[in-house]
Design an enzyme around this catalytic site. Structure first.
Site, short mmCIF file in Angstrom:
data_model
loop_
_atom_site.label_atom_id
_atom_site.label_comp_id
_atom_site.label_asym_id
_atom_site.label_seq_id
_atom_site.Cartn_x
_atom_site.Cartn_y
_atom_site.Cartn_z
CE LYS A 269 -5.01 -1.93 11.25
NZ LYS A 269 -3.79 -1.22 10.85
NE ARG A 343 1.94 -4.46 2.20
CZ ARG A 343 2.77 -3.56 2.71
NH1 ARG A 343 4.07 -3.77 2.70
NH2 ARG A 343 2.30 -2.44 3.24
#
Ligand code: BES
Ligand code: ZN
Ligand code: MN
Length: 494
Positions: A269, A343
């Site tokens: 990120k 996920r």
């Protein structure tokens, strides 16, 4: 936490602060008549002198007498716009004012109608929470002073309602602390310790099982383990079980994303704001909170809570873009972006919950930035494979004020994560329908007959600044809604 008592009338009560409420265009505060005559006229006089306008949020402090040292008047705005959220706001304001005035005791009637008793208790307890921080010299000077609130209510169930609400908020406050604490404190091992504490607190009622990485290997949780590889912090799949209704075949499961820090992994990120990713375990904090509250209230439901805890780091053993991993149900996943890690850990938790017999599942996750783009910090994104189950949750959320909005789940959205070389990709690079795609990915791990809800709390778990009664920092969303839902479910069928 402050303690809440209930009383039917003011009687001989004394307190540092009496809180009263008034609607715009009303001649006088609500429930004024039961007060002593002298005090009553003093209040009415002051309201006149200061030309108090009862717009929602307006306040006035009046000098009191020996019984109530000070009187706080809070405006409720227009009566026709008034609702439970208005009550939460007013009461949270009352508690904030009491602490600002550094007082210890407060008396308050339930504003407007008795049906607002729960909202009144919620407002008080929401405002009472403070993140204590980690100051060398402690936080004595900024600590809340308010210790005791007496709620005047004629409801026969008031005392029980207050007791239950305090139990729920003990759980919620634990969740909030977990979210607010930094990632060097709250590791997967720390979450395990917290779950152990809950299990020990309710020894005979709760079973705890923690899968370490070796156990997860045996269960072929390849997606979960892929995320764990980049960090030296050992990952944990934490499973809590409570059988509150052994005769029922309905088994609820609340599953939380427990990424204790999300650096993005190899798909790193950007630096700005990365520290906020200490909150990427908010789903698991909420799952633990909902579990603890359910057990504390002794709800007659069966509940399995799973916390999928790992740290997403770019260590030299980290999973990479291009890797293909196999989840515990045998489905294969091509990793396109290691930052779509939520996920990956959740899919193995979903499979595990169903193996353990869960048939009504809610997973909670700070899953997508796209959800913040869509809903800001106002709405939780809800996705589901079952209309009835989704509506039950949404109905509960309308009652608690924890707003949620359902998103569509058409077949077309799965096309966005089809892979040429295995069963699916973990993220579509064009970012189309980001939040829904997260939901569609998880749906691949839900079997026919399992009722499932996915909650994306990326926006609602944490406030960067205050809004209404929702303070800065962790919100504890959606613990109240889940507890309320399980209460409803228990009434309906168990
Ligand atoms: N934890 C983030 C989502 C997030 C972002 C939560 C900001 C709270 C605030 C999640 O793991 C993530 O990185 N999602 C990616 C998914 C993408 C790679 C498909 C995102 O939203 O960019
Ligand atoms: Zn994440
Ligand atoms: Mn991520």
């Amino acid at each position: 936490m402050l303690s809440i008592k209930t009383k039917k009338t003011y009687g001989q009560l004394k307190a540092n602060l009496l809180c009263l409420y008034t609607f715009e265009s009303a001649q006088k505060p609500e429930k004024l008549d039961s007060l002593e005559t002298k005090l009553k006229s003093k209040i009415l006089e002051s309201l006149k002198t200061f030309e108090f306008k009862a717009k929602a949020g307006n306040t006035l402090i009046i000098e009191g007498n020996q019984t109530f040292e000070r009187i706080l008047i809070i405006g409720l705005g227009k009566k026709r716009d008034f609702n439970a959220d208005g009550v939460r706001l007013a009461l949270s304001q009352a508690v904030k004012e009491a602490n600002r005035l550094r007082v210890e005791s407060m008396v308050t009637p339930v504003p407007s109608a008795e049906k607002f008793l729960s909202a009144c208790l919620e407002g008080i307890l929401i405002a009472d929470y403070q993140f204590r921080g980690m100051f060398q010299k402690g936080d004595k000077d900024r600590r809340n002073t308010l210790e005791k609130v007496t709620v005047i209510s004629i409801s026969v169930a008031a005392a029980k309602a207050a007791e239950e609400m305090q139990a729920v908020f003990e759980a919620i406050n634990r969740s909030k602390n977990l979210i607010n604490l930094p990632s060097n404190v709250v590791t997967p091992t720390y979450l395990e310790k917290e779950a152990t504490e809950i299990a020990n607190k309710y020894k005979k009622k709760v079973e705890l099982k923690v899968l370490n990485e070796e156990d997860a290997q045996k269960e072929k949780m390849g997606a979960f383990l892929a995320v764990a590889r980049g960090s030296v912090e050992p990952a944990k799949m934490i499973i809590l079980r409570y059988n509150g209704n052994p005769k029922s075949k309905v088994v609820y499961s609340v599953i939380g994303k427990g990424i204790t820090f999300d650096s993005g992994g190899i798909s790193l990120k950007p630096a700005t704001g990365m520290g906020l990713m200490k909150t990427d375990m908010s789903g698991s904090a909420a799952a633990l909170g909902a579990f603890e509250a359910t057990v504390a209230l002794g709800l007659k439901v069966n509940l399995i809570t799973i916390v999928a805890a790992a740290e997403n780091m770019p260590g030299s053993k980290a999973y990479r873009p291009g890797d293909i991993v196999t989840a515990s149900n045998g489905k294969t996943i091509e990793v396109v972006n290691t930052d779509a890690e939520g996920r990956m850990v959740l899919c193995d938790a979903l499979v595990k919950a169903q193996k353990l017999g869960a048939n009504r599942i809610i997973d909670i996750a700070t899953l997508t930035g796209a959800c913040i783009v869509t809903f800001g910090d106002t709405y939780t994104g809800l996705m589901s494979n079952d209309d009835e189950w989704a509506e039950a949750f949404l109905e509960s959320a309308r009652e608690t004020g924890e707003k949620a909005w359902r998103l569509p789940m058409d077949r077309e959205f799965f096309e966005l994560i089809k892979s040429d070389i295995c069963d699916m990709i973990n993220a579509n690079e064009n970012r189309k329908a980001g939040t829904i795609v997260g939901g569609k990915f998880l749906e691949q791990f839900v079997e026919k007959g399992t009722k499932w809800i996915h909650l994306d709390i990326a926006g609602t778990a944490y406030m960067e600044s205050k809004s209404g009664y929702r303070d800065k920092y962790a919100t504890g969303v959606p613990v109240r809604t889940i507890v309320n839902l399980l209460k409803q479910q228990q009434k309906n069928k168990g």
